[in-house]
Design an enzyme around this catalytic site. Structure first.
Site, PDB file in Angstrom:
ATOM      1  N   HIS A  22       0.693  -1.260  -0.083  1.00 33.17           N
ATOM      2  CA  HIS A  22      -0.111   0.081  -0.025  1.00 33.17           C
ATOM      3  C   HIS A  22       0.900   1.146  -0.081  1.00 33.17           C
ATOM      4  CE1 HIS A  22      -3.465  -2.400   0.817  1.00 33.17           C
ATOM      5  NE2 HIS A  22      -2.779  -3.143   1.778  1.00 33.17           N
ATOM      6  N   GLY A  39      10.939 -22.272   8.268  1.00 29.94           N
ATOM      7  CA  GLY A  39       9.572 -21.899   8.863  1.00 29.94           C
ATOM      8  C   GLY A  39       9.522 -20.553   9.375  1.00 29.94           C
TER       9      GLY A  39
END
Length: 219
Positions: free
Chosen positions: A90, A119
């Site tokens: 954005h 992970g």
């Protein structure tokens, strides 16, 4: 079964390619999908139409794809649990961002072949991860990573180069010595010893020594 798993995983990538007809036995049927991606549920996806997975990709559970733009993962790449791919972004200016009324922007994410992503990694918009890279668990990747590198941290930084013959830049020139094997190696060693002995015995007779050297080079 892998057939059911693949039907579900292809819906993730909006892949409408029909599956092959079932094979005669369950084992033969499983073998039909040896090269297809393996996706562990659950997977969380934004649009579901901008994800591309190569052959033999493994996605562990809780993968997140904000696929505002294309997110591609190269063949044989392994992705750990809770990894997030954020291609959407954005404006920084809050006046332009304007909450839910403002624009959504995005940049493609390209993950190379043969990578290993640990992970809880987050990969941000516009990142290209080179071939054969390893990303340490918990890292936030904010910029491109060259081929065959280990990167880790928040923000992630390159820690070292991976030593591998898969990297063309690490392949040295092949010498004649590297090509000699087995009985040929023994013959080459004997020829070298003979050459050294003859050079000693013919010291002071340069013409003969040169002739012998030319002869021995053909062995």
């Amino acid at each position: 079964m892998q057939r059911e798993r693949l039907t579900w995983s292809r819906s993730i990538t909006d892949d409408k390619t029909p599956l092959p007809p079932p094979a005669t036995t369950p084992e033969e049927d499983e073998a039909l999908f040896d090269n297809d991606p393996w996706v562990e549920p659950p997977v969380h996806i934004d649009y579901g139409t901008n994800i591309r997975l190569g052959d033999n990709v493994f996605l562990n559970f809780n993968a997140v794809f904000l696929d505002t733009c294309l997110i591609s993962i190269g063949s044989r790449t392994l992705v750990g649990p809770n990894v997030s791919f954020f291609s959407g972004t954005h404006p920084l200016d809050p006046a332009l961002r304007n909450g839910t009324q403002g624009p959504e922007l995005g940049k493609e994410i390209q993950i190379g072949e043969d990578c290993w992503i640990g992970g809880n990694v987050v990969i941000l918009p516009g990142v290209t991860l080179g071939r054969g890279c390893v990303v340490g668990a918990g890292s936030v990747v904010t910029k491109d990573v060259p081929d065959f590198c280990v990167t880790a941290g928040n923000p992630a930084r390159v820690l070292r180069k991976i030593e591998t013959q898969m990297d063309p830049s690490q392949r040295g020139p092949v010498s004649t010595k590297d090509q000699v094997m087995g009985a040929e190696m023994l013959m080459a060693q004997q020829a070298k010893k003979l050459s050294e002995r003859l050079q000693i015995e013919t010291r002071g007779v340069p013409e003969l020594a040169k002739e012998l050297e030319v002869t021995l080079s053909g062995l």
